[in-house]
Enzyme design. Structure first.
Site, mmCIF file in Angstrom:
data_model
loop_
_atom_site.group_PDB
_atom_site.id
_atom_site.type_symbol
_atom_site.label_atom_id
_atom_site.label_comp_id
_atom_site.label_asym_id
_atom_site.label_seq_id
_atom_site.Cartn_x
_atom_site.Cartn_y
_atom_site.Cartn_z
ATOM 1 N N ASP A 103 0.862 -1.175 0.000
ATOM 2 C CA ASP A 103 0.000 0.000 0.000
ATOM 3 C C ASP A 103 0.899 1.226 0.000
ATOM 4 O OD1 ASP A 103 -2.139 -1.695 0.285
ATOM 5 O OD2 ASP A 103 -2.775 -0.943 2.234
ATOM 6 N N SER A 163 8.256 3.458 5.209
ATOM 7 C CA SER A 163 9.296 4.053 4.381
ATOM 8 C C SER A 163 8.952 3.938 2.909
ATOM 9 C CB SER A 163 10.652 3.417 4.680
ATOM 10 O OG SER A 163 11.676 4.133 4.035
ATOM 11 N N HIS A 188 4.906 -7.524 -0.124
ATOM 12 C CA HIS A 188 4.567 -8.800 -0.744
ATOM 13 C C HIS A 188 5.206 -8.909 -2.130
ATOM 14 C CE1 HIS A 188 1.256 -10.040 2.148
ATOM 15 N NE2 HIS A 188 1.559 -8.802 2.532
#
EC number: 4.1.1.65
Length: 295
Positions: free
Chosen positions: A98, A262, A156
């Site tokens: 995200d 980050s 992921h």
């Protein structure tokens, strides 16, 4: 008329302060604070963060804020499997996190990536390669995705792949927001980072996890916590041993996480991936959505 307006005084002061701050010391302090299990403090931290950033706990496996033993467990909370459905087309390159796209596009034929308007840096420096070491990314494709505090902070796999190497590169811990990217040359190649290389059906894929101030914690699913501690050595290769077994990760599988947030940078070789033309800097993206297609 210049294409690059002069930075505001507030922006210059913001970056100047970062040069003066004990970046690693503050990040280590934050790392410890995020793991305090004293109920009054950890509950206050979690509740205030969830309120300020309007965290949707209905997407979490554990929606009860009081169930998390410390702030970091809450911050890196797993999501329900249906919260981030993966694009089902096996040719699609999935978004690994995200976040918000900072930059996306081609890598130049001499191995340069755009950091911000008027600034670029080299693939070689980002990967922490030794002088003379080869890489396949000149003329390829890259995207840089910034994770805000409110985002899901596990990373992921964009494609199924086998781990071929992992490099820990010590460095500074500047903020990685838009202001710092505009004013700190070579920001992503200066900050502490972990670079993972995978063999995929789209060729050699590099996924770089960039640390930042207060965000010094990076880990992978196969090696655990890599930083902190923060090494002062100029370059350290983290040798991976897994009982002689290779690391194979399926498309969409978790490969790492930030303990606080980050930036992730994803690289592919020339003519192996085509990004979707609708993607642009500033666009919000989610784990599992389509970034492009492998060729």
């Amino acid at each position: 008329m210049t294409d690059h307006p002069a930075p505001r005084l507030s922006e210059r002061l913001f970056v100047a302060l970062q040069h003066l701050l004990p970046q690693h010391g503050l990040s280590t302090l934050m790392h410890r604070l995020a793991r305090i299990q004293w109920r009054p403090l950890k509950s206050l931290l979690i509740a205030q963060f969830a309120r300020i950033y309007q965290i949707d706990m209905t997407q979490a496996v554990e929606p009860d804020l009081s169930a998390y033993p410390h702030f970091n467990a809450f911050f890196t909370r797993p999501l329900r499997p249906d919260a981030r459905p993966l694009d089902p087309d096996p040719l699609v390159v999935l978004c690994p996190v995200d976040g918000r796209i900072s930059q996306i596009g081609p890598i130049t034929t001499d191995g340069r990536l755009i950091q911000a308007k008027g600034h670029d840096y080299s693939v070689r420096d980002l990967l922490g390669l030794a002088p003379g070491a080869d890489h396949p990314f000149d003329g390829g494709r890259f995207t840089t995705i910034y994770l805000a505090p409110s985002d899901y902070h596990r990373i992921h796999m964009p494609l199924t792949g086998d781990l071929t190497g992992m490099t820990y590169v010590p460095g500074r811990l500047f903020s990685v927001n838009h202001t710092t990217a505009k004013l700190v040359p070579g920001l992503f190649a200066r900050n502490e980072r972990v670079v993972c290389r995978f063999a995929t059906e789209a060729g050699d894929m590099a996924l770089a996890m960039i640390g930042a101030i207060f965000v010094g914690g990076i880990e992978t699913v196969w090696a655990g916590a890599i930083t902190p501690p923060h090494s002062g050595r100029s370059l350290q290769h983290v040798a991976h041993e897994n009982g002689g077994q290779s690391i194979h990760l399926e498309r969409g599988a978790e490969m790492g996480r930030f303990n606080l947030g980050s930036t992730v940078i994803l690289l592919f070789p020339r003519d192996r991936v085509q990004w979707d033309p609708g993607l642009a800097p500033g666009q919000k993206v989610r784990l599992g959505q389509r970034l492009g297609m492998r060729r």
